[in-house]
Scaffold this motif. Structure first.
Motif, PDB file in Angstrom:
ATOM      1  N   GLN A 215     -48.676 -73.653 -81.805  1.00 58.63           N
ATOM      2  CA  GLN A 215     -47.685 -73.508 -80.734  1.00 58.63           C
ATOM      3  C   GLN A 215     -46.625 -74.600 -80.814  1.00 58.63           C
ATOM      4  OE1 GLN A 215     -47.338 -70.979 -78.099  1.00 58.63           O
ATOM      5  NE2 GLN A 215     -48.377 -70.063 -79.862  1.00 58.63           N
ATOM      6  N   ALA A 216     -46.089 -74.779 -82.036  1.00 56.56           N
ATOM      7  CA  ALA A 216     -45.108 -75.840 -82.258  1.00 56.56           C
ATOM      8  C   ALA A 216     -44.113 -75.435 -83.337  1.00 56.56           C
ATOM      9  CB  ALA A 216     -45.809 -77.116 -82.678  1.00 56.56           C
ATOM     10  N   TYR A 217     -42.898 -75.974 -83.214  1.00 58.92           N
ATOM     11  CA  TYR A 217     -41.883 -75.808 -84.244  1.00 58.92           C
ATOM     12  C   TYR A 217     -42.161 -76.785 -85.369  1.00 58.92           C
ATOM     13  CZ  TYR A 217     -39.286 -73.044 -80.892  1.00 58.92           C
ATOM     14  OH  TYR A 217     -38.908 -72.071 -80.012  1.00 58.92           O
ATOM     15  N   SER A 218     -41.941 -76.336 -86.603  1.00 59.16           N
ATOM     16  CA  SER A 218     -42.185 -77.190 -87.771  1.00 59.16           C
ATOM     17  C   SER A 218     -41.025 -78.142 -88.022  1.00 59.16           C
ATOM     18  CB  SER A 218     -42.391 -76.335 -89.017  1.00 59.16           C
ATOM     19  OG  SER A 218     -41.163 -75.723 -89.387  1.00 59.16           O
ATOM     20  N   GLY A 219     -39.842 -77.770 -87.559  1.00 60.03           N
ATOM     21  CA  GLY A 219     -38.645 -78.545 -87.849  1.00 60.03           C
ATOM     22  C   GLY A 219     -37.782 -77.902 -88.926  1.00 60.03           C
ATOM     23  N   ARG A 220     -38.296 -76.834 -89.572  1.00 59.14           N
ATOM     24  CA  ARG A 220     -37.499 -76.134 -90.593  1.00 59.14           C
ATOM     25  C   ARG A 220     -36.654 -75.062 -89.921  1.00 59.14           C
ATOM     26  NH1 ARG A 220     -40.739 -74.566 -95.875  1.00 59.14           N
ATOM     27  NH2 ARG A 220     -40.289 -72.578 -94.919  1.00 59.14           N
ATOM     28  N   GLN A 221     -35.349 -75.065 -90.232  1.00 56.33           N
ATOM     29  CA  GLN A 221     -34.438 -74.073 -89.679  1.00 56.33           C
ATOM     30  C   GLN A 221     -33.537 -73.523 -90.771  1.00 56.33           C
ATOM     31  OE1 GLN A 221     -33.961 -77.365 -88.363  1.00 56.33           O
ATOM     32  NE2 GLN A 221     -35.438 -77.186 -86.728  1.00 56.33           N
ATOM     33  N   CYS A 222     -32.973 -72.364 -90.480  1.00 55.59           N
ATOM     34  CA  CYS A 222     -31.941 -71.840 -91.361  1.00 55.59           C
ATOM     35  C   CYS A 222     -30.959 -71.022 -90.542  1.00 55.59           C
ATOM     36  CB  CYS A 222     -32.522 -71.032 -92.513  1.00 55.59           C
ATOM     37  SG  CYS A 222     -33.021 -69.363 -92.126  1.00 55.59           S
TER      38      CYS A 222
END
Length: 123
Positions: free
Chosen positions: A74-81
């Motif tokens: 239940q967390a964002y990894s920090g990788r985005q695009c």
């Protein structure tokens, strides 16, 4: 409440960074969660489409701001695009309410969430 604020801050910082040099109308950016495997496939180029609920009025030219989200943690990894919608497929045997968005990835970014930044400083 602090976690929600941190998540909003992460979205804001990442969105600003990943959108550098990407021209678009801010009203046509869709912020979306993405599971790790399809996110990796999209960023690597193995995957060129997103299947989504057709609940946002998607149009060709819209930008998708995708954030990798781990459902178990239940967390964002920090990788985005950031990806641009190049084609939209509706109907043709798709269940009602679903759409296939063909996309071109424009940029990627790996932002360390605030909780992990603290762990690095401590460890």
């Amino acid at each position: 409440m602090a976690d929600a604020t941190r998540t909003d801050d992460l979205f804001a910082r990442a969105r600003s960074a990943v959108m550098v040099g990407v021209e678009c109308d801010a009203a046509r950016i869709h912020e979306l969660k993405a599971d790790p495997t399809p996110f990796s496939d999209l960023v690597s180029g193995r995957k060129r489409a997103e299947v989504r609920r057709d609940d946002r009025g998607y149009q060709v030219g819209d930008k998708l701001f995708l954030c990798e989200f781990d459902r178990e943690a239940q967390a964002y990894s920090g990788r985005q695009c950031c990806a641009r919608v190049t084609h939209i497929q509706r109907d043709y045997g798709l269940p009602d309410g679903l759409v296939v968005l063909s996309v071109d990835v424009l940029s990627t970014l790996n932002v360390v969430p605030a909780a992990q930044e603290g762990e690095r400083a401590d460890g």
